[in-house]
Design an enzyme around this catalytic site. Structure first.
Site, mmCIF file in Angstrom:
data_model
loop_
_atom_site.group_PDB
_atom_site.id
_atom_site.type_symbol
_atom_site.label_atom_id
_atom_site.label_comp_id
_atom_site.label_asym_id
_atom_site.label_seq_id
_atom_site.Cartn_x
_atom_site.Cartn_y
_atom_site.Cartn_z
ATOM 1 N N GLU A 329 72.902 65.734 59.016
ATOM 2 C CA GLU A 329 74.169 66.461 58.916
ATOM 3 C C GLU A 329 75.025 66.301 60.160
ATOM 4 O OE1 GLU A 329 73.022 70.413 57.723
ATOM 5 O OE2 GLU A 329 72.382 69.745 55.733
ATOM 6 N N GLU A 431 68.963 65.597 47.847
ATOM 7 C CA GLU A 431 68.611 67.025 47.810
ATOM 8 C C GLU A 431 69.301 67.718 46.637
ATOM 9 O OE1 GLU A 431 69.274 69.002 51.559
ATOM 10 O OE2 GLU A 431 68.654 67.266 52.742
#
Length: 554
Positions: A329, A431
């Site tokens: 991220e 995810e």
């Protein structure tokens, strides 16, 4: 990169699907996408589609700050419910330096979709915006306009604009043809005697023993020693990723006290069941998930600590994990770069590659494919950051898209995948889940939409669900209850897994001693019986446009 529209795939599709081709009378989907800023635009997709003879209107519309902004847009008449609209245009900004984040906003009588496509436009060259939308109710008159995300008043110029509609049936047909071409292949098995005579009427049984496409889910320490959970998982999935057990705050909660016990036990489970595993993650840029003791280190101490982390992790697990999410991220957070300088991420990737050169290294990020409204992680931002790291010498070979959806926008999702596909790197949905704020039945509907869109896109090379089961549930979405009875999302997964496998086929050879079928890519077992003789064999079915021929003598 200009791709062939999918009608060119008809002749390559399995015979069982050819009947669908004759009933299709809509436009082919055009997967063309461009990520470079060009001096000249390409032709409009679909020859402009609905917007073929329309010019953009300039009007004062409400901007992001609430103030009116002079913006170009298109007036759209009689948009229909549940229709897939694909929008594209080339964008350039004038009278300003640098670049600007431009997004397309759709305003109808009942709702506003803030972002149906976005692009980072530049002064002096043309950038390609590709997106789309689906309406939940019909709209007699809507406005699709473009402006900066912050609502500033700049001169936006458009060219080669296009809007093309697809019905649900047309969209699904396109998905199926992509699946038939990308995930399946034609096979002919030839059966002969030892002296080369063709054997008609030989009985053949073919079973797919393993799937080529990685489809899996997160697992957590709750699976250790839990035989019912292990059985449920292995019956379905061929890939896994650890939810938290490899993260730094799990393996070194206190400085110098390394503990890989849980990860080791979970690896024993995956090894025993021939399940491939992604490595998640080496570093997480969000300071909320940085070990507490790390936050208190000096810059020099932090430098030593991160190098120790990489060396410890990579030396212990070299060649164990197919992937590593190196700096998780990084588009939203930059803890390590703030502390260690702008080259910190580059150094992480370099060290990881040297430690495990066979692992594929990924950028992994949220809100890239889920939406275009997050300015931190637009598709252009992702591509720009990836290219920046590669120019710095980083070996990075994977695009990780988390896929935490609320309401999926499938035309936008496909458009973003099209743009990322121009990089030629494997794309993984890493995810996938649907927001817990929705009902379980709605979660299941949206999950199926996302999975079909992902599986049918040629550049998507694997899909991971984020559904590790705990006693108190899952992060956002569970597939089963605690007794392993399927919830609606679990039913969707089971149905799709069944649909996306060849299963067992039985038949007889024809006059040429041959038996043909179209199968999903993977490993196969074949049994041939002729008279009193039986022969067992295996073969692999890998990607290819030509028919795979396999010979068996009996």
């Amino acid at each position: 990169m200009r791709h062939s529209p999918f009608f060119c795939l008809f002749l390559l599709a399995p015979l069982s699907a050819l009947s669908l081709a004759s009933t299709y009378n809509g436009p082919p989907y055009d997967s063309s996408a461009y990520t470079e800023c060009k001096l000249h635009t390409e032709e409009a997709l679909y020859n402009g589609g609905i917007l073929k003879d329309q010019e953009p209107e300039y009007a004062w519309v409400k901007g992001a700050t609430g103030n009116p902004v002079y913006s170009p847009g298109f007036r759209l008449q009689n948009l229909t419910q549940d229709t897939f609209y694909c929008f594209s245009t080339w964008v350039k900004i004038n009278d300003t330096a640098g670049s600007a984040f431009i997004r397309a906003t759709l305003v109808s009588e009942t709702a506003t979709q803030n972002c149906t496509g976005s692009v980072i436009a530049k002064n002096g060259c043309w950038s390609f915006l590709k997106g789309g939308f689906v309406l939940t109710s019909p709209s007699p008159s809507s406005m699709l306009y473009l402006q900066t995300a912050e609502g500033s008043d700049i001169n936006i110029v458009l060219a080669s604009w296009s809007l093309q509609s697809f019905t649900k049936e047309q969209w699904k047909l396109n998905q199926q043809y992509k699946i038939n071409k990308e995930r399946k292949r034609a096979v002919t098995i030839h059966v002969s005697s030892n002296d080369g005579l063709q054997l008609e009427g030989a009985e053949i049984t073919i079973t797919q023993a393993a799937k080529d496409f990685p489809f899996g889910s997160t697992i957590a320490k709750t699976i250790i020693g839990n035989v019912p959970y292990q059985s449920w998982f292995t019956e379905r999935f061929n890939a896994a990723v650890f939810e938290n057990e490899l993260k730094w705050n799990a393996t070194e909660p206190k400085q110098g006290q390394l503990n890989y016990t849980l990860a080791d036990q979970m690896l024993e489970f995956t090894r025993a069941n021939q399940i491939i595993v992604r490595g998640h993650n080496i570093f997480w840029e969000d300071p909320k998930y940085v070990p507490q003791w790390v936050l208190n280190l000096t810059d020099t101490e932090l430098y030593l600590a991160v190098n120790s982390r990489i060396q410890s992790l990579m030396e212990k697990y070299k060649e164990e994990f197919i992937h590593w999410d190196v700096s998780n991220e990084m588009l939203h957070f930059d803890f390590y770069e703030q502390r260690l300088g702008p080259n910190a991420t580059l150094n992480f990737f370099e060290t990881a590659h040297k430690s495990d050169p066979l692992a594929t290294l990924f950028m992994n990020e949220f809100n890239v494919v889920e939406t275009c409204d997050d300015i931190n992680s637009t598709v252009d931002t992702y591509i720009s950051r990836l290219r920046e790291l590669r120019r710095g010498g980083v070996t990075m070979d994977g695009i990780g898209l988390e896929g935490h959806f609320t309401v999926p926008n499938l035309p936008l999702m496909r458009a973003i995948l099209d743009k990322l596909a121009t990089l030629g790197l494997p794309i993984w949905l890493t995810e996938v889940d649907i927001s817990k704020n929705l009902s379980k039945e709605t979660q299941a509907v949206y999950l199926e939409q996302v999975l079909r869109e992902g599986f049918s896109h040629p550049s998507v090379k694997g899909i991971m669900l984020w559904t590790a089961l705990h006693s108190n549930g899952c992060y956002q979405m569970c597939l089963t209850d605690n007794d392993f009875y399927n919830l609606p999302a679990g039913d969707v997964v089971d149905r799709l897994l069944k649909e996306w496998e060849t299963g067992t086929l039985e038949g007889q050879t024809d006059k040429q001693g041959s038996f043909s079928f179209h199968g999903f890519l993977g490993e196969y077992k074949v049994t041939v019986r002729y008279g009193k003789k039986t022969v067992n064999s295996t073969f692999s079915l890998s990607k290819g446009d030509e028919t795979r021929h396999f010979n068996i003598q009996i």
